[in-house]
Design a protein around this motif. Structure first.
Motif, mmCIF file in Angstrom:
data_model
loop_
_atom_site.group_PDB
_atom_site.id
_atom_site.type_symbol
_atom_site.label_atom_id
_atom_site.label_comp_id
_atom_site.label_asym_id
_atom_site.label_seq_id
_atom_site.Cartn_x
_atom_site.Cartn_y
_atom_site.Cartn_z
ATOM 1 N N ALA A 251 -4.751 10.442 0.763
ATOM 2 C CA ALA A 251 -4.787 9.132 1.260
ATOM 3 C C ALA A 251 -6.364 8.521 1.177
ATOM 4 O O ALA A 251 -7.282 9.463 1.863
ATOM 5 C CB ALA A 251 -4.130 8.996 2.547
ATOM 6 N N PRO A 252 -6.651 7.352 0.578
ATOM 7 C CA PRO A 252 -7.876 7.097 0.765
ATOM 8 C C PRO A 252 -8.224 6.692 2.410
ATOM 9 O O PRO A 252 -7.391 6.336 3.228
ATOM 10 C CB PRO A 252 -7.861 5.560 0.243
ATOM 11 C CG PRO A 252 -6.819 5.456 -0.671
ATOM 12 C CD PRO A 252 -5.587 6.395 0.011
ATOM 13 N N ALA B 218 -0.586 3.445 5.038
ATOM 14 C CA ALA B 218 0.369 3.505 3.734
ATOM 15 C C ALA B 218 1.542 2.619 4.134
ATOM 16 O O ALA B 218 1.795 2.576 5.521
ATOM 17 C CB ALA B 218 0.723 4.814 3.624
ATOM 18 N N LEU C 259 0.850 -1.225 0.050
ATOM 19 C CA LEU C 259 -0.025 -0.064 0.093
ATOM 20 C C LEU C 259 0.858 1.424 -0.018
ATOM 21 O O LEU C 259 1.608 1.731 1.111
ATOM 22 C CB LEU C 259 -0.993 -0.061 1.374
ATOM 23 C CG LEU C 259 -1.658 -1.299 1.279
ATOM 24 C CD1 LEU C 259 -2.463 -1.018 2.714
ATOM 25 C CD2 LEU C 259 -2.492 -1.307 0.193
ATOM 26 N N ARG D 154 -10.430 4.278 3.620
ATOM 27 C CA ARG D 154 -10.400 2.842 3.833
ATOM 28 C C ARG D 154 -9.672 2.083 2.732
ATOM 29 O O ARG D 154 -9.705 2.522 1.799
ATOM 30 C CB ARG D 154 -12.027 2.664 3.876
ATOM 31 C CG ARG D 154 -12.979 3.000 5.056
ATOM 32 C CD ARG D 154 -14.293 2.406 4.761
ATOM 33 N NE ARG D 154 -14.887 2.700 3.635
ATOM 34 C CZ ARG D 154 -16.046 2.226 3.194
ATOM 35 N NH1 ARG D 154 -16.774 1.548 3.890
ATOM 36 N NH2 ARG D 154 -16.484 2.628 1.941
ATOM 37 N N LEU D 155 -9.239 0.838 3.570
ATOM 38 C CA LEU D 155 -8.668 0.111 2.506
ATOM 39 C C LEU D 155 -9.468 -0.495 1.351
ATOM 40 O O LEU D 155 -9.111 -0.687 0.387
ATOM 41 C CB LEU D 155 -8.210 -1.269 3.214
ATOM 42 C CG LEU D 155 -7.583 -2.391 2.388
ATOM 43 C CD1 LEU D 155 -6.413 -1.937 1.818
ATOM 44 C CD2 LEU D 155 -7.317 -3.590 3.222
ATOM 45 N N TYR D 156 -10.878 -0.610 1.600
ATOM 46 C CA TYR D 156 -11.751 -1.009 0.739
ATOM 47 C C TYR D 156 -11.910 -0.003 -0.484
ATOM 48 O O TYR D 156 -11.825 -0.512 -1.624
ATOM 49 C CB TYR D 156 -13.371 -1.326 1.381
ATOM 50 C CG TYR D 156 -14.335 -1.252 0.586
ATOM 51 C CD1 TYR D 156 -14.702 -2.338 -0.397
ATOM 52 C CD2 TYR D 156 -15.293 -0.310 0.307
ATOM 53 C CE1 TYR D 156 -15.609 -2.275 -1.154
ATOM 54 C CE2 TYR D 156 -16.326 0.029 -0.364
ATOM 55 C CZ TYR D 156 -16.551 -1.428 -1.163
ATOM 56 O OH TYR D 156 -17.682 -1.335 -1.971
ATOM 57 N N ASP D 157 -11.832 1.229 -0.049
ATOM 58 C CA ASP D 157 -11.879 2.422 -1.217
ATOM 59 C C ASP D 157 -10.920 2.068 -2.211
ATOM 60 O O ASP D 157 -10.784 2.300 -3.410
ATOM 61 C CB ASP D 157 -11.979 3.828 -0.625
ATOM 62 C CG ASP D 157 -13.193 3.882 0.436
ATOM 63 O OD1 ASP D 157 -14.328 3.519 -0.168
ATOM 64 O OD2 ASP D 157 -13.257 4.473 1.408
ATOM 65 N N TYR D 158 -9.819 1.980 -1.636
ATOM 66 C CA TYR D 158 -8.383 1.840 -2.301
ATOM 67 C C TYR D 158 -8.318 0.632 -3.381
ATOM 68 O O TYR D 158 -8.199 0.683 -4.532
ATOM 69 C CB TYR D 158 -7.225 1.835 -1.343
ATOM 70 C CG TYR D 158 -5.816 1.500 -2.368
ATOM 71 C CD1 TYR D 158 -5.338 2.467 -3.090
ATOM 72 C CD2 TYR D 158 -5.337 0.266 -2.255
ATOM 73 C CE1 TYR D 158 -4.215 2.270 -3.672
ATOM 74 C CE2 TYR D 158 -4.098 0.174 -3.040
ATOM 75 C CZ TYR D 158 -3.449 0.901 -3.613
ATOM 76 O OH TYR D 158 -2.419 0.591 -4.432
ATOM 77 N N TYR E 165 -7.001 2.601 5.715
ATOM 78 C CA TYR E 165 -5.907 2.571 4.561
ATOM 79 C C TYR E 165 -4.545 2.896 5.412
ATOM 80 O O TYR E 165 -4.506 4.126 5.876
ATOM 81 C CB TYR E 165 -5.870 3.508 3.477
ATOM 82 C CG TYR E 165 -4.905 3.199 2.418
ATOM 83 C CD1 TYR E 165 -5.011 2.172 1.349
ATOM 84 C CD2 TYR E 165 -3.885 4.079 2.644
ATOM 85 C CE1 TYR E 165 -4.049 2.348 0.419
ATOM 86 C CE2 TYR E 165 -2.961 4.033 1.370
ATOM 87 C CZ TYR E 165 -2.794 3.259 0.524
ATOM 88 O OH TYR E 165 -2.075 2.913 -0.365
#
Length: 301
Positions: A27-28, A72, A21, A30-34, A70
């Motif tokens: 930065a997004p 990084a 990541l 949520r991880l889901y959005d990315y 999210y």
């Protein structure tokens, strides 16, 4: 447990994919959005399902959720399963095994490794399910349409030695093909051509320049229309045998790509490409034994 200790489990024959990541601005949240942005070809519903099925892990083994932030400069692991997958109604056979190798007879229409619309219905995942070995890796490859012999590495410790054997052309491979018979063509002959990527991108074409592909071709038997050819490639270019025979005007029987791309339905298992990886010979670099195996499949005129 530290992040370095966590090894994602094999699930239904599938090993996890690792994803880094990067630091992004902005930065997004949520991880889901990315994941939805990064893999636009995968539907949002599919990512939701993967989170619900607990198929996404942090680097330390924590199971991540739809609301996970999210983070990084971290790694995550995710698994790929398909909601609907066409069953390939043909079986592989393990012909021989050592501590390091499987020698497998692959049927027509079975893809080697997960790609596109196939995950469970691939030779690699079938073997992982069958043998319970997450370390299995093909040492070389055959096209989905081609049947015959292929080698799989069982152990990472010796995998590189076998890969080098192929890279150094220390493996003798013999193929059989059914293609048109032309009485004006003389055999045996050697075909040397320069091949490059074609259009569409998954095909190959002949171009001018120094040859980068070589095949020894002979004829085993024939009738008035078809012949059974013996092919021994000296190099391993993608689609080499198909392109070389097509160049001679003797396209392999039932070839869906050469000379013209003809798309078939994915569940159409009729008229398999008449190309078979019939025999493989090499000196095993670990045991120093002479290895010589032939496929149980046969092509007939």
């Amino acid at each position: 447990m530290t992040a370095h200790d966590f090894v994602p489990p094999m699930i239904r024959g599938v090993t996890a994919s690792k994803l880094f990541l990067p630091a992004l601005q902005p930065a997004p949240q949520r991880l889901y959005d990315y994941l939805c942005q990064q893999f636009a070809h995968i539907s949002a519903q599919e990512w939701q399902q993967r989170f619900q099925d607990q198929l996404i892990y942090a680097a330390d083994g924590t199971i991540l959720s739809l609301d996970s932030a999210y983070l990084a400069n971290q790694h995550i692991y995710y698994y790929r399963f398909l909601a609907h997958e066409i069953h390939v109604p043909f079986q592989h056979h393990i012909l021989y095994e050592t501590d390091d190798l499987y020698i497998v007879d692959k049927p027509h229409f079975l893809t080697m490794s997960p790609t596109g619309q196939y995950v469970q219905e691939t030779l690699l995942v079938r073997l992982k399910n069958q043998m319970g070995n997450a370390d299995l890796t093909p040492i070389h490859r055959l096209d989905r349409e081609t049947a015959g012999l292929v080698l799989f590495s069982k152990r990472p410790a010796t995998r590189g030695i076998y890969q080098q054997m192929f890279a150094h052309r220390e493996v003798k491979k013999t193929y059989h093909a059914i293609a048109a018979y032309h009485s004006t063509l003389e055999f045996p002959r050697t075909v040397c051509l320069r091949m490059d990527k074609g259009q569409p991108f998954y095909t190959m074409k002949i171009v001018d320049g120094e040859p980068n592909s070589e095949t020894q071709i002979d004829i085993l038997e024939h009738n008035s229309q078809w012949a059974k050819y013996l092919l021994q490639p000296e190099t391993g270019k993608q689609h080499q045998l198909r392109v070389h025979l097509n160049h001679l005007g003797i396209t392999i029987k039932n070839d869906p790509l050469y000379p013209i791309v003809q798309h078939k339905s994915d569940d159409d298992f009729s008229n398999p490409l008449q190309l078979l990886a019939k025999r493989i010979q090499f000196i095993d670099p670990v045991t120093n034994k002479s290895m010589d195996f032939s496929s149980n499949f046969e092509l007939t005129l």
